[in-house]
Design a protein around this motif. Structure first.
Motif, mmCIF file in Angstrom:
data_model
loop_
_atom_site.group_PDB
_atom_site.id
_atom_site.type_symbol
_atom_site.label_atom_id
_atom_site.label_comp_id
_atom_site.label_asym_id
_atom_site.label_seq_id
_atom_site.Cartn_x
_atom_site.Cartn_y
_atom_site.Cartn_z
ATOM 1 N N VAL A 192 1.333 -20.997 20.169
ATOM 2 C CA VAL A 192 0.167 -20.204 19.758
ATOM 3 C C VAL A 192 -1.036 -21.050 19.353
ATOM 4 O O VAL A 192 -2.126 -20.520 19.175
ATOM 5 N N CYS A 193 -0.860 -22.352 19.224
ATOM 6 C CA CYS A 193 -1.956 -23.225 18.778
ATOM 7 C C CYS A 193 -3.035 -23.333 19.858
ATOM 8 O O CYS A 193 -2.768 -23.816 20.955
ATOM 9 N N PRO A 194 -4.257 -22.904 19.545
ATOM 10 C CA PRO A 194 -5.318 -22.937 20.562
ATOM 11 C C PRO A 194 -5.910 -24.322 20.816
ATOM 12 O O PRO A 194 -6.629 -24.516 21.791
ATOM 13 N N VAL A 195 -5.613 -25.290 19.930
ATOM 14 C CA VAL A 195 -6.215 -26.618 20.089
ATOM 15 C C VAL A 195 -5.185 -27.731 20.257
ATOM 16 O O VAL A 195 -5.538 -28.903 20.250
ATOM 17 N N ASP A 196 -3.925 -27.389 20.386
ATOM 18 C CA ASP A 196 -2.869 -28.384 20.607
ATOM 19 C C ASP A 196 -2.872 -29.474 19.535
ATOM 20 O O ASP A 196 -2.894 -30.668 19.839
ATOM 21 N N CYS A 197 -2.823 -29.070 18.274
ATOM 22 C CA CYS A 197 -2.875 -30.043 17.178
ATOM 23 C C CYS A 197 -1.499 -30.526 16.719
ATOM 24 O O CYS A 197 -1.418 -31.391 15.857
ATOM 25 N N PRO B 152 10.890 -37.452 16.354
ATOM 26 C CA PRO B 152 12.298 -37.257 16.690
ATOM 27 C C PRO B 152 12.935 -36.006 16.075
ATOM 28 O O PRO B 152 13.731 -35.345 16.710
ATOM 29 N N ASN B 153 12.578 -35.701 14.807
ATOM 30 C CA ASN B 153 13.198 -34.532 14.170
ATOM 31 C C ASN B 153 12.222 -33.749 13.280
ATOM 32 O O ASN B 153 12.617 -33.112 12.311
ATOM 33 N N PHE B 154 10.945 -33.775 13.655
ATOM 34 C CA PHE B 154 9.913 -33.139 12.832
ATOM 35 C C PHE B 154 8.662 -32.933 13.674
ATOM 36 O O PHE B 154 8.380 -33.716 14.580
ATOM 37 N N LEU B 155 7.921 -31.879 13.365
ATOM 38 C CA LEU B 155 6.595 -31.679 13.945
ATOM 39 C C LEU B 155 5.567 -31.915 12.858
ATOM 40 O O LEU B 155 5.813 -31.621 11.691
ATOM 41 N N THR B 156 4.418 -32.413 13.242
ATOM 42 C CA THR B 156 3.336 -32.615 12.296
ATOM 43 C C THR B 156 2.059 -32.017 12.877
ATOM 44 O O THR B 156 1.972 -31.775 14.080
ATOM 45 N N THR C 266 2.766 -29.091 23.425
ATOM 46 C CA THR C 266 1.998 -27.887 23.714
ATOM 47 C C THR C 266 2.853 -26.724 24.219
ATOM 48 O O THR C 266 2.347 -25.631 24.412
ATOM 49 N N LYS C 267 4.119 -26.982 24.455
ATOM 50 C CA LYS C 267 5.013 -25.931 24.954
ATOM 51 C C LYS C 267 6.287 -25.895 24.109
ATOM 52 O O LYS C 267 6.810 -26.939 23.716
#
Length: 109
Positions: free
Chosen positions: A20-25, A30-34, A85-86
């Protein structure tokens, strides 16, 4: 202001938010998103998408997660942490970790 991913994401890495992120931030480790604070536009569409409630607006961040502001910024700049992004499958044992707290020592850089 920006949005911040908290410790709840560690060892889970659900990626519903990136769709859902419109700006791909979002950046993936390895085991986390930021969230890259230089890219985030504060739209907040990612917040309700996170199944473990790991994303907060910076001004709403719980006091025990304030250290995650600096950590999100630092990790987003690491060369190996690429844009995601996916949506992908969560980590295989994500359901075992989703309700645990104090997961910062589990973070892999």
């Amino acid at each position: 202001m920006t949005h911040v991913v908290t410790e709840s994401c560690i060892r889970c890495k659900y990626t519903d938010c990136v769709d859902v992120c419109p700006v791909d931030c979002f950046r993936e480790g390895p085991n986390f998103l930021t969230i890259d604070p230089d890219e985030c536009i504060d739209c907040a569409v990612c917040i309700p998408e996170c199944p473990v409630s790991a994303i907060y607006a910076e001004e709403d961040l719980p006091k025990d997660q304030m250290h995650m502001i600096q950590l999100n910024e630092e990790l987003a700049q690491l060369p190996g942490w690429k844009s995601i992004t996916k949506r992908k499958e969560p980590l295989p044992d994500a359901d075992d970790w989703k309700d645990k707290t104090g997961k910062l020592p589990q973070l892999l850089r």
